[in-house]
Design an enzyme around this catalytic site. Structure first.
Site, mmCIF file in Angstrom:
data_model
loop_
_atom_site.group_PDB
_atom_site.id
_atom_site.type_symbol
_atom_site.label_atom_id
_atom_site.label_comp_id
_atom_site.label_asym_id
_atom_site.label_seq_id
_atom_site.Cartn_x
_atom_site.Cartn_y
_atom_site.Cartn_z
ATOM 1 N N GLU A 1 -12.700 -8.489 8.120
ATOM 2 C CA GLU A 1 -11.961 -7.532 7.825
ATOM 3 C C GLU A 1 -11.244 -7.790 6.617
ATOM 4 O O GLU A 1 -10.708 -8.875 6.558
ATOM 5 C CB GLU A 1 -11.046 -7.394 9.289
ATOM 6 C CG GLU A 1 -9.889 -6.184 9.039
ATOM 7 C CD GLU A 1 -8.837 -6.077 10.209
ATOM 8 O OE1 GLU A 1 -9.321 -6.282 11.275
ATOM 9 O OE2 GLU A 1 -7.578 -5.854 9.970
ATOM 10 N N GLU B 1 -1.297 -3.090 3.752
ATOM 11 C CA GLU B 1 -0.638 -2.710 4.756
ATOM 12 C C GLU B 1 0.630 -2.793 4.630
ATOM 13 O O GLU B 1 1.382 -3.768 3.937
ATOM 14 C CB GLU B 1 -0.939 -3.839 6.087
ATOM 15 C CG GLU B 1 -2.404 -3.650 6.619
ATOM 16 C CD GLU B 1 -2.435 -4.480 7.940
ATOM 17 O OE1 GLU B 1 -2.608 -3.668 8.986
ATOM 18 O OE2 GLU B 1 -2.644 -5.793 7.604
#
Length: 268
Positions: free
Chosen positions: A150, A155
């Site tokens: 990932e 974010e």
């Protein structure tokens, strides 16, 4: 669903990130200038179905993070309008949840090994609001997370509008052991204007950028486990609400909140 449905790092990410935005990593001059895929979001309506599909529902245990939203494909939650993609979180009663939002993915439609991946995004704001621009390995349906790998290009926690973080997860360095770094703005906020978030990714490195400033480089030597980033990955854009990270909205969080994406571009 799997993978970020198991996003245990949400419980402790701030205990493991390296705070700072030093650019003393290896600076590189990009050779990734051949544009191979783009979405400029210049046609109003639903996102281009040749590139994007939807994740619908609440996932497994609130996408593994006890999140509060129900993801839909409704135009109230996701649409292209005025040259931008709008992913909107709404406070409403829907399918047993108190919020709706959207999550789109290029899985099985566009996947690439290595290259430059970037998006120009303007953030929402408020506690409990959590937009992300990230990637998962194309083998995510056949192997468990984090074996697929990932890459979290961006974010952002809405109650901290001057910072965002970039992260990688793989076997031996996932969850609370993920490799992550915060970038801090000094005289600006990510919710007041657009910024370009990107990575340049090769066989033995992933460079993290904001507005073409390199703020972190991750290599196999920094990964205390198998390097699983030499396979195709696909792209995800979503706006989550609440959960273990970033916590629930509070009285000061107003809705609706919208993540604005001007473009997504991929080079090799």
């Amino acid at each position: 669903m799997i993978l970020k449905d198991i996003k245990l790092f949400a419980l402790s990410v701030f205990s493991i990130v390296i705070v700072g935005c030093s650019t003393n990593e290896k600076q590189t001059v990009t050779t990734m200038t051949q544009l191979v895929k783009q979405d400029e979001f210049d046609v109003d309506g639903a996102p281009d179905n040749s590139m994007w599909s939807y994740d619908i529902g609440t996932g497994n245990n609130g996408w593994g993070n006890n999140e509060l939203e129900y993801y839909t494909s409704r135009p109230q939650n996701v649409k292209v309008e005025g040259g931008v993609l709008k992913i909107t979180a709404i406070q409403e009663s829907y399918m047993g949840k108190g919020y709706t939002s959207a999550r789109i993915t290029s899985k099985n439609k566009f996947e690439q090994k290595h290259g430059r991946f970037e998006a120009r995004i303007k953030m929402p704001w408020g506690k409990g609001v959590w937009p992300a621009f990230w990637m998962l390995g194309a083998n995510s349906s056949s192997v468990s997370w984090p074996q697929c790998g990932e890459i979290d290009i961006m974010e952002y926690l809405g109650n901290n509008p001057t910072s965002f973080f970039g992260t990688v997860h793989g076997p031996g360095y996932a969850g609370s052991n993920s490799i992550s770094k915060i970038f801090n703005l000094t005289n600006d906020r990510f919710d007041t204007d657009y910024h370009i978030f990107g990575i340049e990714w090769g066989e033995d490195y992933i460079n993290f950028y904001v507005d073409d400033v390199l703020y972190n480089q991750i290599t196999p030597a920094k990964a205390p486990g198998e390097w699983v980033f030499n396979q195709p990955f696909y792209i995800i854009l979503n706006l989550a609400v609440g959960g273990n990270l970033p916590g629930s909205p509070n009285a000061e969080t107003t809705f609706p909140q919208t993540m604005l994406v001007d473009y997504v571009r991929v080079y090799k």
